[in-house]
Design a protein around this motif. Structure first.
Motif, PDB file in Angstrom:
ATOM      1  N   VAL A   3     -30.611  60.733  50.640  1.00 37.64           N
ATOM      2  CA  VAL A   3     -30.102  61.524  49.486  1.00 37.64           C
ATOM      3  C   VAL A   3     -29.328  62.676  49.589  1.00 37.64           C
ATOM      4  O   VAL A   3     -29.316  63.229  50.614  1.00 37.64           O
ATOM      5  CB  VAL A   3     -31.509  61.870  48.651  1.00 37.64           C
ATOM      6  N   THR A   4     -28.090  62.408  49.076  1.00 37.93           N
ATOM      7  CA  THR A   4     -26.918  63.348  49.165  1.00 37.93           C
ATOM      8  C   THR A   4     -26.476  63.983  47.710  1.00 37.93           C
ATOM      9  O   THR A   4     -26.856  63.449  46.780  1.00 37.93           O
ATOM     10  CB  THR A   4     -25.657  62.580  49.915  1.00 37.93           C
ATOM     11  N   CYS A   5     -25.758  64.906  47.903  1.00 42.21           N
ATOM     12  CA  CYS A   5     -25.289  65.570  46.786  1.00 42.21           C
ATOM     13  C   CYS A   5     -24.081  64.735  46.027  1.00 42.21           C
ATOM     14  O   CYS A   5     -23.045  65.298  46.020  1.00 42.21           O
ATOM     15  CB  CYS A   5     -24.532  67.110  47.003  1.00 42.21           C
ATOM     16  N   GLY A   6     -24.435  63.653  45.668  1.00 45.68           N
ATOM     17  CA  GLY A   6     -23.593  62.612  45.056  1.00 45.68           C
ATOM     18  C   GLY A   6     -22.950  61.867  45.917  1.00 45.68           C
ATOM     19  O   GLY A   6     -22.952  62.006  47.266  1.00 45.68           O
ATOM     20  N   ALA A   7     -22.474  60.616  45.440  1.00 44.11           N
ATOM     21  CA  ALA A   7     -21.520  59.630  46.159  1.00 44.11           C
ATOM     22  C   ALA A   7     -20.513  60.478  47.243  1.00 44.11           C
ATOM     23  O   ALA A   7     -20.198  60.094  48.345  1.00 44.11           O
ATOM     24  CB  ALA A   7     -21.093  58.717  45.614  1.00 44.11           C
ATOM     25  N   VAL A   8     -19.816  61.338  46.471  1.00 43.02           N
ATOM     26  CA  VAL A   8     -18.720  62.090  47.278  1.00 43.02           C
ATOM     27  C   VAL A   8     -19.181  62.993  48.363  1.00 43.02           C
ATOM     28  O   VAL A   8     -18.400  62.632  49.385  1.00 43.02           O
ATOM     29  CB  VAL A   8     -17.877  62.990  46.263  1.00 43.02           C
ATOM     30  N   GLY A 188     -24.734  57.073  34.275  1.00 43.62           N
ATOM     31  CA  GLY A 188     -24.071  57.970  33.510  1.00 43.62           C
ATOM     32  C   GLY A 188     -24.515  59.643  33.774  1.00 43.62           C
ATOM     33  O   GLY A 188     -24.549  60.435  32.765  1.00 43.62           O
ATOM     34  N   LEU A 189     -25.048  59.852  34.901  1.00 42.83           N
ATOM     35  CA  LEU A 189     -25.498  61.050  35.276  1.00 42.83           C
ATOM     36  C   LEU A 189     -24.726  61.899  36.307  1.00 42.83           C
ATOM     37  O   LEU A 189     -25.271  62.440  37.186  1.00 42.83           O
ATOM     38  CB  LEU A 189     -26.951  61.143  35.519  1.00 42.83           C
ATOM     39  N   PRO A 190     -23.447  61.976  36.077  1.00 43.96           N
ATOM     40  CA  PRO A 190     -22.702  62.588  37.287  1.00 43.96           C
ATOM     41  C   PRO A 190     -22.918  64.085  37.407  1.00 43.96           C
ATOM     42  O   PRO A 190     -22.803  64.641  38.495  1.00 43.96           O
ATOM     43  CB  PRO A 190     -21.219  62.550  36.610  1.00 43.96           C
ATOM     44  N   GLY A 191     -23.519  65.019  36.327  1.00 41.08           N
ATOM     45  CA  GLY A 191     -23.880  65.881  36.508  1.00 41.08           C
ATOM     46  C   GLY A 191     -25.074  66.449  37.284  1.00 41.08           C
ATOM     47  O   GLY A 191     -25.412  67.499  37.631  1.00 41.08           O
ATOM     48  N   LEU A 192     -25.898  65.396  37.700  1.00 45.02           N
ATOM     49  CA  LEU A 192     -27.013  65.442  38.388  1.00 45.02           C
ATOM     50  C   LEU A 192     -26.666  65.813  39.749  1.00 45.02           C
ATOM     51  O   LEU A 192     -27.693  66.372  40.498  1.00 45.02           O
ATOM     52  CB  LEU A 192     -27.941  64.332  38.599  1.00 45.02           C
ATOM     53  N   ARG A 193     -25.395  65.245  40.532  1.00 45.53           N
ATOM     54  CA  ARG A 193     -25.207  65.340  41.900  1.00 45.53           C
ATOM     55  C   ARG A 193     -26.284  64.827  42.493  1.00 45.53           C
ATOM     56  O   ARG A 193     -26.712  65.363  43.654  1.00 45.53           O
ATOM     57  CB  ARG A 193     -24.834  66.754  42.220  1.00 45.53           C
ATOM     58  N   ILE A 194     -26.871  63.503  42.380  1.00 44.20           N
ATOM     59  CA  ILE A 194     -27.486  63.045  43.306  1.00 44.20           C
ATOM     60  C   ILE A 194     -26.925  61.479  43.668  1.00 44.20           C
ATOM     61  O   ILE A 194     -26.175  60.661  42.655  1.00 44.20           O
ATOM     62  CB  ILE A 194     -28.857  62.390  42.419  1.00 44.20           C
ATOM     63  N   GLY A 195     -26.427  61.304  45.038  1.00 39.84           N
ATOM     64  CA  GLY A 195     -26.283  60.151  45.427  1.00 39.84           C
ATOM     65  C   GLY A 195     -26.867  59.822  46.676  1.00 39.84           C
ATOM     66  O   GLY A 195     -27.863  60.309  46.923  1.00 39.84           O
ATOM     67  N   TRP A 196     -26.491  58.610  47.318  1.00 41.49           N
ATOM     68  CA  TRP A 196     -27.284  58.123  48.316  1.00 41.49           C
ATOM     69  C   TRP A 196     -26.457  57.464  49.395  1.00 41.49           C
ATOM     70  O   TRP A 196     -25.433  56.803  49.048  1.00 41.49           O
ATOM     71  CB  TRP A 196     -28.488  57.571  48.050  1.00 41.49           C
ATOM     72  N   ILE A 197     -27.025  57.429  50.802  1.00 45.00           N
ATOM     73  CA  ILE A 197     -26.459  56.273  51.818  1.00 45.00           C
ATOM     74  C   ILE A 197     -27.224  55.723  52.153  1.00 45.00           C
ATOM     75  O   ILE A 197     -28.711  56.117  52.497  1.00 45.00           O
ATOM     76  CB  ILE A 197     -25.978  57.509  53.023  1.00 45.00           C
ATOM     77  N   THR A 198     -27.387  54.354  52.386  1.00 41.68           N
ATOM     78  CA  THR A 198     -28.307  53.383  52.747  1.00 41.68           C
ATOM     79  C   THR A 198     -27.863  52.697  53.940  1.00 41.68           C
ATOM     80  O   THR A 198     -26.532  52.224  54.145  1.00 41.68           O
ATOM     81  CB  THR A 198     -28.551  52.273  51.761  1.00 41.68           C
ATOM     82  N   GLU A 224     -33.110  65.914  41.997  1.00 38.86           N
ATOM     83  CA  GLU A 224     -33.972  64.638  42.747  1.00 38.86           C
ATOM     84  C   GLU A 224     -35.103  64.219  41.909  1.00 38.86           C
ATOM     85  O   GLU A 224     -35.239  63.085  41.719  1.00 38.86           O
ATOM     86  CB  GLU A 224     -34.186  65.176  44.132  1.00 38.86           C
ATOM     87  N   GLU A 225     -35.878  65.027  41.245  1.00 42.47           N
ATOM     88  CA  GLU A 225     -37.144  64.776  40.411  1.00 42.47           C
ATOM     89  C   GLU A 225     -36.505  63.968  39.144  1.00 42.47           C
ATOM     90  O   GLU A 225     -37.061  63.022  38.729  1.00 42.47           O
ATOM     91  CB  GLU A 225     -37.766  66.012  40.065  1.00 42.47           C
ATOM     92  N   ILE A 226     -35.416  64.511  38.691  1.00 35.82           N
ATOM     93  CA  ILE A 226     -34.892  63.823  37.301  1.00 35.82           C
ATOM     94  C   ILE A 226     -34.353  62.478  37.579  1.00 35.82           C
ATOM     95  O   ILE A 226     -34.590  61.460  36.909  1.00 35.82           O
ATOM     96  CB  ILE A 226     -33.824  64.742  36.600  1.00 35.82           C
ATOM     97  N   ALA A 227     -33.648  62.292  38.959  1.00 42.38           N
ATOM     98  CA  ALA A 227     -32.929  61.137  38.982  1.00 42.38           C
ATOM     99  C   ALA A 227     -34.240  60.051  39.469  1.00 42.38           C
ATOM    100  O   ALA A 227     -34.193  58.873  38.859  1.00 42.38           O
ATOM    101  CB  ALA A 227     -32.119  61.082  40.467  1.00 42.38           C
ATOM    102  N   ALA A 228     -35.353  60.522  40.232  1.00 41.30           N
ATOM    103  CA  ALA A 228     -36.301  59.664  40.443  1.00 41.30           C
ATOM    104  C   ALA A 228     -36.913  59.081  39.061  1.00 41.30           C
ATOM    105  O   ALA A 228     -37.396  58.129  38.852  1.00 41.30           O
ATOM    106  CB  ALA A 228     -37.325  60.514  41.516  1.00 41.30           C
ATOM    107  N   HIS A 229     -37.183  60.151  38.242  1.00 43.72           N
ATOM    108  CA  HIS A 229     -37.449  59.794  36.940  1.00 43.72           C
ATOM    109  C   HIS A 229     -37.030  58.756  36.091  1.00 43.72           C
ATOM    110  O   HIS A 229     -37.402  57.643  35.860  1.00 43.72           O
ATOM    111  CB  HIS A 229     -37.886  61.060  35.943  1.00 43.72           C
TER     112      HIS A 229
END
Ligand SMILES: Cc1ncc(COP(=O)(O)O)c(C=O)c1O
Length: 347
Positions: A3-8, A188-198, A224-229
Motif C-alpha cells: 500500500v502506497t500514498c496513491g498511485a503517484v 472516486g476517492l483521490p483525497g484518500l491518498r491510497i494506492g498500491w503496487i502488486t 487505509e481503514e476507510i479504503a479497506a471499508h
C-alpha cells in the motif's frame, strides 16, 4: 500488495528503486506525467530513457512489435499505462503477454514491466452498447463480469480488436510484472491518498517496501481503514459506478459525433479520459484554454502537459456532475466555433 500514498507515490517508488546509473527505461508517450517526469529527473543519475510516441493516426494504439524492438540488455524497466491516460486506449491481454515475452527475452535479466492500471476497472461499453453486451453480445459480459469481480471470465472473452473487456490484473500474468492502481479513479476517492503496487515477486516486493520506508515510512492508517471499508463493499458498489461511467461515456461519444466538424477524437476504450484534437487550423490553440475558462469555468488538460501541441486537449469525464459535463461539452464546442468564426472574419 504494497500500500502506497496513491498511485503517484507507487510510481515514484518503482522508478527510484529500480533505475540507476546506466539503466534504460522504455516508456509510452504521451502519458500520465509521473511516468515521464520521475525518470526524466533521474537523467543526471545516468538513467537513459526512450519515449515511445503513440500516434493519433493509429488510434493511439501501441505498435507492440516495434515498441518491443526498443528493449535492450540495458533495459531495466518497460512502462505502459492501460487504460491509457490521456487517450483511453487499452492494451489487450495478448498484447500484454507479447510485451512480457519481450521483456524476458530481450531485456536485462532484472528487467520489469510496469503496468499503470489505475483506470483498469473502468472498462465499460458506452450506455447504448451495454444492453447487447449484458445479453451476451460481442465482448460479452463486461459490465456484469466486472461487477462480480469475475476477472478470469472477462479476460477470456477479450480478443485483440474486439470490444475491450477487463484484462487480468497485469501482475498476475508473470513475476516480472508490476501493477499499480489506487482508490482515486474507480472509487472516486483521490483525497484518500491510497494506492498500491502488486507483484508476485517477493524479493522485488521487499525492495519496494524498503524504498517506501525511505520515502514515507507508512501511509495514513485512517485513509487505509476507510479504503479497506470501501473495498470490502466492492461487489455492492461497483455496478452503480460502472453504470454511471457507461452513461458518461455515451454522453461524450454523442457529443463527439455531433461536433465532428470542429473536433476529431479516437473514442476512448476505457477509463474516463480521451484526447480530442481541434480540427480548424484557424483556432488559436494558445488561447483556447483561457477562452474556455472565461466562457464557462470549464477546464481541460492542455496538450502541452502531454508534450504535444495545444491543438490537443485531455477531456476528463469522470469527475463533474452529469449537468456540469453536459454544460462543459457544450461550452467547448461553442468556444471552438466562435474562435474559428472570429479568425475567419479577420483572415
Ligand atoms: C494513469 C495514472 N496513474 C497514476 C495516477 C495517480 O493517481 P493517485 O491519485 O492514486 O496518486 C493518475 C492520476 O491522475 C493517473 O491518471
Amino acid at each position: 500488495v504494497l500500500v502506497t500514498c496513491g498511485a503517484v507515490c507507487a510510481l515514484f517508488i518503482i522508478h527510484a528503486a529500480l533505475l540507476g546509473p546506466g539503466d534504460h527505461l522504455l516508456v509510452e508517450t504521451p502519458n500520465y506525467a509521473t511516468n515521464l517526469e520521475t525518470p526524466k529527473a533521474m537523467a543526471d543519475a545516468g538513467v537513459r530513457m526512450t519515449q515511445w510516441r503513440l500516434h493519433a493516426a493509429a488510434g493511439y494504439r501501441l505498435d507492440v512489435p516495434a515498441f518491443c524492438a526498443e528493449i535492450t540488455k540495458e533495459t531495466k524497466l518497460v512502462s505502459v499505462t492501460s487504460p491509457h491516460n490521456p487517450t483511453g486506449a487499452i492494451l489487450r491481454e495478448p498484447e500484454l503477454r507479447a510485451i512480457i515475452a519481450a521483456v524476458k527475452e530481450r531485456g536485462h535479466p532484472d528487467c520489469r514491466l510496469l503496468v499503470d492500471e489505475t483506470y483498469r476497472e473502468m472498462v465499460v461499453p458506452a450506455a447504448a452498447e451495454s444492453a447487447s453486451v449484458d445479453a451476451g453480445g460481442p465482448g460479452a459480459g463486461t459490465l456484469a463480469e466486472a461487477a462480480r469481480g469475475d476477472v478470469g471470465a472477462a479476460a477470456t472473452s477479450a480478443a485483440l480488436g474486439a470490444l475491450p473487456t477487463l484484462t487480468p490484473w497485469a501482475a498476475t500474468l508473470d513475476p516480472c510484472v508490476i501493477s499499480v492502481s489506487s482508490m482515486s479513479k474507480t472509487w472516486g476517492l483521490p483525497g484518500l491518498r491510497i494506492g498500491w503496487i502488486t507483484t508476485l515477486d517477493a524479493g522485488l516486493q521487499y525492495t519496494l517496501l524498503a524504498a517506501k520506508e525511505q520515502i514515507a515510512i507508512s501511509g495514513s492508517v485512517i485513509d487505509e481503514e476507510i479504503a479497506a471499508h470501501v473495498l470490502s463493499r466492492r461487489a455492492e458498489l461497483l455496478p452503480a459506478v460502472l453504470a454511471d461511467i457507461a452513461v458518461r461515456k455515451q454522453t461524450v461519444l454523442d457529443w463527439l459525433a455531433a461536433n465532428a466538424d470542429v473536433i476529431e477524437c479516437t473514442p476512448p476504450e476505457g477509463g474516463v479520459v480521451c484526447f480530442p484534437h481541434i480540427r480548424s487550423p484557424l483556432v488559436d490553440a494558445a488561447s483556447f484554454n483561457d477562452r474556455l475558462f472565461a466562457d464557462s469555468s470549464t477546464i481541460v488538460g492542455a496538450g502541452h502537459w502531454f508534450e504535444v501541441s495545444d491543438r490537443h486537449f485531455r477531456l476528463g469525464f469522470g469527475w463533474p456532475t452529469h449537468e456540469q459535463l453536459a454544460a462543459g461539452l457544450e461550452s467547448i464546442a461553442r468556444v471552438l466555433r466562435t474562435m474559428a468564426a472570429e479568425a475567419a472574419r479577420t483572415a
